[in-house]
Design an enzyme around this catalytic site. Structure first.
Site, PDB file in Angstrom:
ATOM      1  N   GLU A 132       6.999  -7.271  30.246  1.00  0.00           N
ATOM      2  CA  GLU A 132       8.186  -7.877  29.641  1.00  0.00           C
ATOM      3  C   GLU A 132       8.974  -6.838  28.865  1.00  0.00           C
ATOM      4  OE1 GLU A 132       6.481 -12.380  28.717  1.00  0.00           O
ATOM      5  OE2 GLU A 132       6.619 -10.905  27.107  1.00  0.00           O
ATOM      6  N   ARG A 147       5.394 -12.947  11.699  1.00  0.00           N
ATOM      7  CA  ARG A 147       4.168 -12.312  12.161  1.00  0.00           C
ATOM      8  C   ARG A 147       3.093 -12.298  11.082  1.00  0.00           C
ATOM      9  NH1 ARG A 147       3.454  -6.824  10.917  1.00  0.00           N
ATOM     10  NH2 ARG A 147       2.402  -6.490  12.907  1.00  0.00           N
ATOM     11  N   ARG A 160      10.045 -11.219  15.427  1.00  0.00           N
ATOM     12  CA  ARG A 160       8.918 -11.984  15.942  1.00  0.00           C
ATOM     13  C   ARG A 160       8.894 -13.366  15.301  1.00  0.00           C
ATOM     14  NH1 ARG A 160       3.823  -9.831  17.620  1.00  0.00           N
ATOM     15  NH2 ARG A 160       2.606 -11.494  18.598  1.00  0.00           N
ATOM     16  N   LYS A 199      10.910  -5.359  25.693  1.00  0.00           N
ATOM     17  CA  LYS A 199      10.781  -5.478  24.244  1.00  0.00           C
ATOM     18  C   LYS A 199      12.190  -5.598  23.680  1.00  0.00           C
ATOM     19  CE  LYS A 199       8.847  -3.352  20.120  1.00  0.00           C
ATOM     20  NZ  LYS A 199       9.976  -3.705  19.281  1.00  0.00           N
TER      21      LYS A 199
END
Length: 619
Positions: free
Chosen positions: A349, A372, A356, A351
């Site tokens: 995938e 996160r 996040r 980035k």
């Protein structure tokens, strides 16, 4: 002068009786408030329980297979676990270096609690892990690291704030100051001995205080706990208040010990027949379960009711409870990725330049968004919350999405950098420039771009922890001139030196870094520091900060200990020409780049740049 007649003796007795009653009432008031009244040491009451605990506590160092919990506990079955027991366990661990021995001690401690007072296992685990609530609940003491605790210590033990501050400067450990202050003062009537439950409950009460007057309320609650401490209890209570036990073990060790303790107290099922090492397997199960359901309350309850072998069935992914974020491993070659996965089909995938986010959708329609670090970010993304319900299928009742929140231009139908820097700033070569970037999905172009980034240094920065410092000389006299940095070995739970950094700082930067670290100076290195004797730093530091660092490359080192034994049996890895990028405020020391990651980066560099491997240390 009193007469010897019975009448006058009776009157005198009445007077003395009234005086005693007043004194008794006064003492009852003192029991609930801090006292500055001192009496001679000879009048100090002896604690049979403390003496007995001290005589038995060493038994916890036995191998779990040879340990008998009944030989250690000196409280009745069902009675609350004394905080003194936990404090003496911490004292026992404080002089140990080996992770295996520390795990054994924690395991035997938890076994003792399970055997005597299983209802106290949960608060015991919380304190051993230096926590008071699940991370996602956002429960914080809110007392800082110094001033309010100093005030509580001074009031609890009859010292002035100036005295406490002076000793803190000398010792560098507020816990030692509290212990010394307590030992120099004896109270006429001590409050009830502290229990583990009392400490946890009061810490949570401190965390809940908010609003007007909360600062004084928090201080009074701390004072109430401190007044009730004795022996080594003030040391560890103060460190719990500071959120730093300084004992060289982490949550992972506590989880491993909990799993092993469950095996010895297993009443629900025997180990599955295919398990060769039940202790290691149980430790792994508890750690893996905690990674998907990081809530001690649920895990401890499940351990006590249905056992460790059933834990993966009883504790699963739960919407509303954020899963612990997995750390990525940097790589410098597509070939290395293919080599790592072998013939396995995997998904690659992009980035994205976003943030996040872990999105939880509950069956009742409630939505929570976590960062996160398990912080609630729901209010930060109202547009995401409004849109989510439209996207899910009717058959989906709940879900957890681990994703990246990005900025998107709907008109141009493309993802934008989260900060939209290109639209907000203009480059000024040599002063302000954007990072070199390539936007492409062409494998060949990406490989060339990756190779080019490696040619000018390490492809990715590393996050390291300053563990020592060297005094500046010349124009740098008066503050630190260089620092010793370390990576973190997750398995050994130790900080391993990787480089000395001292160039590339401006005077202002050095002054700022020195100021922030001056209060972190300690007398001797931590037992969990892996540093060559020849380095000889001027001062040692508490592991409190994380610095992002870039360097020219990595090299095998005769001096540094990073990843020792992984790529070379006797040598570690060091960074050549390291330079500071920034101080990472968003990371804890245990989240620094691991020794395994350092080893992988070295191997990747060796694969791509074999000509670099003849270079030696260069600090």
């Amino acid at each position: 002068m009193f007469s010897s007649s019975s009448q006058h003796r009776s009157a005198f007795d009445v007077l003395m009786s009234n005086a005693s009653a007043k004194k008794k009432r006064k003492l009852e008031e003192i029991e609930d408030t801090p006292s500055r009244v001192r009496i001679s040491d000879s009048a100090k009451p002896k604690s049979d329980r403390v003496t007995e605990l001290k005589s038995k506590i060493g038994l916890l160092k036995k191998k779990p297979g040879d340990f008998d919990p009944s030989k250690v506990s000196c409280w009745d079955k069902g009675e609350r676990v004394p905080f003194m027991f936990l404090s003496l366990v911490f004292d026992l661990i404080a002089v140990e270096n080996g992770r295996i021995v520390i795990t054994d001690i924690l395991c035997n401690m938890l076994r003792t609690v399970i055997a005597t007072t299983p209802q106290d296992l949960l608060p015991t685990v919380y304190l051993a892990a230096n926590e008071i609530a699940p991370a996602h609940e956002g429960v914080k003491l809110g007392i800082g690291k110094g001033s309010s605790i100093i005030k509580a210590i001074s009031e609890a033990f009859g010292r002035t704030k100036a005295q406490v501050k002076q000793q803190y400067t000398q010792l560098g450990d507020l816990g030692l100051v509290a212990k010394g202050s307590r030992s120099s003062q004896t109270m006429i009537l001590m409050p009830k001995p502290l229990t583990v439950v009392k400490v946890v409950d009061t810490l949570r009460q401190i965390a809940k205080e908010s609003g007007k007057g909360s600062k004084d309320k928090k201080k009074d609650l701390m004072k109430t706990l401190l007044v009730a401490t004795t022996d080594c209890e003030p040391l560890y209570l103060t460190r719990l208040l500071q959120d730093n036990l300084r004992l060289g073990f982490s949550r992972q060790t506590v989880l491993a010990a909990l799993g092993q303790a469950a095996v010895y107290n297993e009443e629900h099922s025997k180990p599955p027949p295919n398990i060769k090492n039940p202790l290691d397997e149980a430790a792994t199960i508890v750690k893996e379960v905690f990674s998907v359901l990081p809530v001690y309350d649920i895990i401890v309850g499940a351990l006590l009711t249905s056992g460790v072998w059933n834990l993966p069935k009883t504790c699963n992914l739960t919407p509303g409870v954020p899963v612990r974020a997995m750390l990525a491993k940097a790589t410098t070659s597509v070939d290395l990725i293919l080599e790592k996965f072998g013939d396995t089909v995997f998904t690659a995938e992009y980035k994205y330049d976003g943030e996040r986010a872990q999105i939880h959708y509950m069956e009742d329609g409630t939505i929570e968004i976590f960062s996160r670090h398990a912080e609630r970010n729901t209010g930060k993304y109202p547009d995401v919350v409004l849109a989510l319900s439209r996207f899910k299928k009717l058959s989906v009742k709940s879900f957890i999405l681990d994703c990246e929140v990005v900025a998107f231009n709907r008109e141009e139908k493309k993802i934008l950098p989260l900060q939209k820097l290109y639209d907000s700033f203009e480059e000024d070569p040599g002063y302000f420039q954007f990072a070199t970037a390539l936007t492409s999905n062409d494998i060949g172009e990406l490989q060339e771009f990756l190779k080019a980034s490696i040619d000018i240094g390490i492809g990715d920065s590393v996050d390291l922890v300053p563990i020592a410092a060297f005094h500046g000389r010349g124009k740098r006299t008066g503050f630190f001139g260089a620092f010793l940095l370390a990576c973190y070995d997750v398995d050994k739970e130790e900080f391993q030196s990787i480089c000395k950094i001292g160039t590339g700082f401006s005077d202002a930067e050095l002054h700022e870094l020195s100021s922030s670290l001056c209060s972190k100076v300690i007398d001797i290195p931590k037992q969990y520091y892996q540093v060559d004797d020849g380095l000889n730093p001027d001062v040692w530091l508490e592991p409190t900060e994380v610095w992002e660092v870039k360097a020219a490359d990595l090299t095998i080192s005769h001096v540094h200990r990073a990843a020792i034994g992984i790529v070379d049996p006797d040598k570690g890895i060091s960074l050549r020409f390291p330079r500071l990028v920034r101080v990472r405020k968003d990371k804890n020391p245990e989240e620094a780049t691991s020794s395994d990651q350092i080893a992988e980066m070295y191997q990747a560099q060796k694969h791509n740049q074999p000509s670099n491997q003849g270079k030696g240390d260069d600090d």
